[in-house]
Design an enzyme around this catalytic site. Structure first.
Site, mmCIF file in Angstrom:
data_model
loop_
_atom_site.group_PDB
_atom_site.id
_atom_site.type_symbol
_atom_site.label_atom_id
_atom_site.label_comp_id
_atom_site.label_asym_id
_atom_site.label_seq_id
_atom_site.Cartn_x
_atom_site.Cartn_y
_atom_site.Cartn_z
ATOM 1 N N GLY A 2 5.376 -10.184 4.096
ATOM 2 C CA GLY A 2 6.277 -10.334 5.506
ATOM 3 C C GLY A 2 5.323 -10.946 5.611
ATOM 4 N N HIS A 59 9.236 -3.695 3.296
ATOM 5 C CA HIS A 59 8.773 -3.494 1.352
ATOM 6 C C HIS A 59 10.284 -4.089 0.901
ATOM 7 C CE1 HIS A 59 5.335 -0.620 3.579
ATOM 8 N NE2 HIS A 59 4.782 -1.769 3.116
ATOM 9 N N SER A 116 4.382 1.348 8.069
ATOM 10 C CA SER A 116 3.856 2.468 7.221
ATOM 11 C C SER A 116 3.544 3.257 8.575
ATOM 12 C CB SER A 116 2.969 1.982 6.162
ATOM 13 O OG SER A 116 3.966 1.649 5.685
ATOM 14 N N ARG A 117 3.156 2.167 9.523
ATOM 15 C CA ARG A 117 2.428 3.530 10.706
ATOM 16 C C ARG A 117 2.635 4.055 11.496
ATOM 17 N NH1 ARG A 117 -2.181 -0.730 8.959
ATOM 18 N NH2 ARG A 117 -4.033 0.343 8.473
ATOM 19 N N ASP A 153 2.918 -9.549 8.852
ATOM 20 C CA ASP A 153 1.431 -9.678 9.318
ATOM 21 C C ASP A 153 0.926 -10.867 8.973
ATOM 22 O OD1 ASP A 153 -0.063 -6.329 7.933
ATOM 23 O OD2 ASP A 153 1.475 -6.647 7.024
ATOM 24 N N MET A 184 1.307 -0.888 0.350
ATOM 25 C CA MET A 184 -0.368 0.105 0.157
ATOM 26 C C MET A 184 0.578 1.385 0.583
ATOM 27 S SD MET A 184 -3.424 -0.768 2.033
ATOM 28 C CE MET A 184 -2.896 -0.459 3.468
ATOM 29 N N GLN A 231 -10.448 -2.765 2.365
ATOM 30 C CA GLN A 231 -10.047 -3.012 4.228
ATOM 31 C C GLN A 231 -9.655 -2.337 4.795
ATOM 32 O OE1 GLN A 231 -5.780 -4.111 1.917
ATOM 33 N NE2 GLN A 231 -5.187 -3.260 3.572
#
Length: 291
Positions: free
Chosen positions: A156, A46, A195-196, A159, A39, A70
């Site tokens: 990955g 990544h 990313s968060r 997750d 995303m 999602q």
């Protein structure tokens, strides 16, 4: 043999016909196709997926699409970081051949009415706390699989549940794709890359370390011979509570089914979802082995 990384920028396409044309050309040249779905808002985690795809495949596609289906109604879709130009620059040194970055309209037509529904391990953990999340994930990944038709796809392990479900979907739907699950990439202090993480204030960033610390605690307890899952979870929750994290779940589960376990006498995944301020983070660790 490891393929050398190319320094040239990947070709950026937003049109599915252009994507298919480039993939077909690579296939005619005898190249295998690797797919890394993302995303965007890319980080070293990544990039490690892109590197793995480059080692295995002759043509590497990275997709960048913030998938609206999602996200729940009160989640962070609107503010999720969108950094396409910076992402393309990051990928330039990692041997990526093509970036596919479609619009929402290109992926979901106005009359879109078809979704992938998953059961079993999709109904627990993230599935319980984020209803509809995996319907959106499975739908977009299947669409990307259909567009790219990769030989190999890379996800990955951070997750963990998502990666497990993608393996299920590939097997259940008889897709000729190998799903490769790559190791978690962490900061030096143990925080899993996400990313968060950019949402975290300095104090929240410090408190977020409790997530990886309690996973390491669980691993240590198992290494010391502790097997009572309830007692191990209690110790983990106490560490998260001490850091003032809001816990969604702390689970010890079978890594193939995500069914809860009572005694850690077999390979076990420890999984956590917790909020640090307004930011929800997930992490996991296998017990009884090294990351």
């Amino acid at each position: 043999m490891k393929a050398p990384a190319r320094e040239s920028s990947p070709l950026l396409v937003t049109d599915s016909d252009a994507l298919r044309k480039q993939v077909a050309r690579a296939r005619r040249d005898g190249k295998s196709i690797g797919l890394v779905p993302t995303m965007g808002a890319l980080h070293a985690g990544h990039l490690s997926l892109a590197d793995a795809a480059r080692r295995d495949c002759g043509f590497v596609v990275v997709t960048i699409f913030v998938n609206p289906t999602q996200f729940g109604p009160h989640e962070d879709f609107a503010r999720y970081p969108r950094t396409l130009e910076a992402d393309a620059q990051l990928l330039a040194g990692h041997g990526v051949d093509l970036i596919y970055a479609p619009s929402t309209e290109a992926m979901y037509r106005a009359q879109h009415a078809t979704y992938v529904m998953m059961e079993g391990p999709a109904l627990v953990l993230e599935g319980e706390f984020r209803p509809g999340h995996f319907r959106g994930v499975a739908t977009i990944v299947l669409k990307l699989f259909n567009l790219v038709q990769p030989d190999r796809a890379y996800f990955g392990r951070k997750d963990f549940q998502q990666a497990l479900l993608m393996r299920h979907m590939v097997a259940d739907l008889n897709l000729p794709i190998h799903v490769e699950i790559c190791p978690i990439v962490r900061e030096a202090d143990g925080l899993a890359l996400s990313s968060r993480n950019v949402y975290l204030s300095p104090d929240e960033r410090r408190r977020a370390l409790a997530i990886s610390q309690c996973l390491r605690l669980a691993r240590q307890l198992v290494a010391e011979g502790k097997t009572d899952a309830r007692a191990i979870v209690a110790r983990m929750r106490a560490m998260l509570d001490a850091a003032s994290l809001q816990i969604d779940y702390v689970a010890l589960a079978d890594p193939n089914t995500l069914a809860p376990i009572e005694q850690v006498t077999q390979p076990t995944v420890a999984a956590i979802a917790a909020r640090v301020g307004a930011t929800r983070l997930i992490d996991n660790m296998m017990l009884g082995e090294t990351d």
